[in-house]
Design a protein around this motif. Structure first.
Motif, PDB file in Angstrom:
ATOM      1  N   SER A 185       5.571   7.654   6.851  1.00 31.74           N
ATOM      2  CA  SER A 185       6.647   8.378   6.180  1.00 31.74           C
ATOM      3  C   SER A 185       7.995   7.923   6.718  1.00 31.74           C
ATOM      4  O   SER A 185       8.153   7.664   7.908  1.00 31.74           O
ATOM      5  CB  SER A 185       6.479   9.875   6.409  1.00 31.74           C
ATOM      6  OG  SER A 185       7.598  10.571   5.905  1.00 31.74           O
ATOM      7  N   ASP A 186       8.973   7.860   5.822  1.00 30.53           N
ATOM      8  CA  ASP A 186      10.346   7.578   6.245  1.00 30.53           C
ATOM      9  C   ASP A 186      11.197   8.853   6.234  1.00 30.53           C
ATOM     10  O   ASP A 186      12.417   8.805   6.389  1.00 30.53           O
ATOM     11  CB  ASP A 186      10.979   6.500   5.372  1.00 30.53           C
ATOM     12  CG  ASP A 186      11.065   6.889   3.901  1.00 30.53           C
ATOM     13  OD1 ASP A 186      10.646   8.010   3.544  1.00 30.53           O
ATOM     14  OD2 ASP A 186      11.554   6.077   3.104  1.00 30.53           O
ATOM     15  N   ALA A 216       2.138  12.041   3.567  1.00 30.98           N
ATOM     16  CA  ALA A 216       0.725  11.679   3.446  1.00 30.98           C
ATOM     17  C   ALA A 216       0.590  10.292   4.044  1.00 30.98           C
ATOM     18  O   ALA A 216       1.003   9.313   3.443  1.00 30.98           O
ATOM     19  CB  ALA A 216       0.279  11.700   1.999  1.00 30.98           C
ATOM     20  N   GLU A 217       0.032  10.222   5.241  1.00 30.35           N
ATOM     21  CA  GLU A 217      -0.078   8.954   5.966  1.00 30.35           C
ATOM     22  C   GLU A 217      -1.545   8.604   6.218  1.00 30.35           C
ATOM     23  O   GLU A 217      -2.355   9.483   6.462  1.00 30.35           O
ATOM     24  CB  GLU A 217       0.644   9.038   7.312  1.00 30.35           C
ATOM     25  CG  GLU A 217       2.114   9.288   7.199  1.00 30.35           C
ATOM     26  CD  GLU A 217       2.804   9.401   8.554  1.00 30.35           C
ATOM     27  OE1 GLU A 217       4.029   9.230   8.571  1.00 30.35           O
ATOM     28  OE2 GLU A 217       2.126   9.663   9.574  1.00 30.35           O
ATOM     29  N   SER A 218      -1.829   7.307   6.174  1.00 31.46           N
ATOM     30  CA  SER A 218      -3.162   6.793   6.490  1.00 31.46           C
ATOM     31  C   SER A 218      -3.033   5.523   7.307  1.00 31.46           C
ATOM     32  O   SER A 218      -2.199   4.677   7.003  1.00 31.46           O
ATOM     33  CB  SER A 218      -3.947   6.460   5.221  1.00 31.46           C
ATOM     34  OG  SER A 218      -4.499   7.583   4.628  1.00 31.46           O
ATOM     35  N   LYS A 219      -3.855   5.413   8.323  1.00 21.62           N
ATOM     36  CA  LYS A 219      -4.043   4.174   9.071  1.00 21.62           C
ATOM     37  C   LYS A 219      -5.549   4.041   9.222  1.00 21.62           C
ATOM     38  O   LYS A 219      -6.149   4.687  10.080  1.00 21.62           O
ATOM     39  CB  LYS A 219      -3.350   4.251  10.426  1.00 21.62           C
ATOM     40  CG  LYS A 219      -1.835   4.220  10.321  1.00 21.62           C
ATOM     41  CD  LYS A 219      -1.168   4.455  11.637  1.00 21.62           C
ATOM     42  CE  LYS A 219       0.335   4.499  11.524  1.00 21.62           C
ATOM     43  NZ  LYS A 219       0.858   5.464  10.579  1.00 21.62           N
ATOM     44  N   VAL A 267       5.670   9.831  -1.760  1.00 25.31           N
ATOM     45  CA  VAL A 267       4.880   8.601  -1.739  1.00 25.31           C
ATOM     46  C   VAL A 267       5.292   7.850  -0.484  1.00 25.31           C
ATOM     47  O   VAL A 267       6.457   7.485  -0.336  1.00 25.31           O
ATOM     48  CB  VAL A 267       5.122   7.725  -2.983  1.00 25.31           C
ATOM     49  CG1 VAL A 267       4.337   6.429  -2.874  1.00 25.31           C
ATOM     50  CG2 VAL A 267       4.753   8.458  -4.258  1.00 25.31           C
ATOM     51  N   ASN A 268       4.359   7.675   0.439  1.00 27.18           N
ATOM     52  CA  ASN A 268       4.633   6.941   1.672  1.00 27.18           C
ATOM     53  C   ASN A 268       4.124   5.520   1.522  1.00 27.18           C
ATOM     54  O   ASN A 268       3.045   5.289   0.981  1.00 27.18           O
ATOM     55  CB  ASN A 268       3.981   7.636   2.865  1.00 27.18           C
ATOM     56  CG  ASN A 268       4.530   9.039   3.074  1.00 27.18           C
ATOM     57  OD1 ASN A 268       3.793   9.972   3.296  1.00 27.18           O
ATOM     58  ND2 ASN A 268       5.838   9.204   2.973  1.00 27.18           N
ATOM     59  N   SER A 269       4.894   4.547   1.983  1.00 30.25           N
ATOM     60  CA  SER A 269       4.567   3.150   1.738  1.00 30.25           C
ATOM     61  C   SER A 269       4.092   2.444   2.989  1.00 30.25           C
ATOM     62  O   SER A 269       4.266   2.931   4.104  1.00 30.25           O
ATOM     63  CB  SER A 269       5.776   2.423   1.156  1.00 30.25           C
ATOM     64  OG  SER A 269       6.860   2.494   2.056  1.00 30.25           O
ATOM     65  N   GLY A 283       0.823  -1.198   0.000  1.00 25.50           N
ATOM     66  CA  GLY A 283       0.000   0.000   0.000  1.00 25.50           C
ATOM     67  C   GLY A 283       0.859   1.250   0.000  1.00 25.50           C
ATOM     68  O   GLY A 283       1.994   1.245   0.484  1.00 25.50           O
ATOM     69  N   SER A 284       0.324   2.324  -0.547  1.00 27.72           N
ATOM     70  CA  SER A 284       1.041   3.603  -0.542  1.00 27.72           C
ATOM     71  C   SER A 284       0.033   4.742  -0.504  1.00 27.72           C
ATOM     72  O   SER A 284      -1.113   4.580  -0.903  1.00 27.72           O
ATOM     73  CB  SER A 284       1.949   3.733  -1.756  1.00 27.72           C
ATOM     74  OG  SER A 284       1.197   3.744  -2.949  1.00 27.72           O
TER      75      SER A 284
END
Length: 192
Positions: free
Chosen positions: A80-81, A94-97, A49-51, A37-38
């Protein structure tokens, strides 16, 4: 998160699934998907792009060889890294949980062994979202709408292997979720 609201949505979802099946559904199955997912912001000054991880389960309601309805329940977790796609340090992210819940319609080319498909639907994301860019500073928790769109291939004699790309547009938090996934379908029943 309101537990009564979630229980009510799930109850209506199951009730609708049973009444639809009684009318014109020829086959039912369950599909499990897992993949990469990203998340990416709609606009950013850096290329972000956050993975993370993606998993989803779908109830497959087959109405014809070329058309299916697919209620789904999924999960996305990205983080994010601290780097952009070129490896440069950045504070943008851009993060999602979140849990993904909704319904899609799949249109498939009824071709033996390799069947391309397209899906479109509507759903909701329930969780925590953060979009931090030069253009947006959004940190939100709760329930937001999303629009799912997917492209892929169904493989095998019975089209029980699925390889695809799923996109979930989340306009209220100015980000999109993408998933490269692999899925397997398990039949529940078949009507003659």
């Amino acid at each position: 998160m309101n537990n009564k609201l979630i229980k009510g949505i799930l109850f209506l979802f199951l009730l609708a699934s049973n009444s639809i099946e009684a009318q014109f559904i020829k086959e039912t199955a369950i599909q499990g998907q897992i993949g990469f997912g990203s998340t990416a912001p709609y606009r950013s000054s850096d290329e972000i792009v956050n993975s993370g991880f993606f998993a989803q389960g779908e109830l497959v309601l087959k109405a014809a060889s070329w058309f299916e309805l697919r209620p789904y329940l999924g999960f996305i977790s990205t983080s994010s890294d601290g780097e952009d796609v070129n490896g440069n340090p950045t504070d943008e992210k851009a993060e999602s949980k979140a849990v993904l819940l909704g319904g899609k319609a799949r249109v498939r080319a009824p071709i033996p062994w390799v069947a391309p498909y397209l899906e479109l639907g509507i759903g909701t994301s329930i969780g925590e979202f953060e979009t931090l860019t030069f253009y947006h500073d959004i940190e939100k928790g709760g329930i937001i709408p999303h629009i799912p769109f997917s492209l892929g291939l169904e493989l095998g004699r019975n089209h029980d292997v699925d390889v695809g790309v799923a996109l979930y547009y989340q306009p209220t938090v100015k980000q999109g979720v993408a998933a490269l996934s692999f899925g397997l379908t398990f039949p529940i029943n078949t009507k003659d």
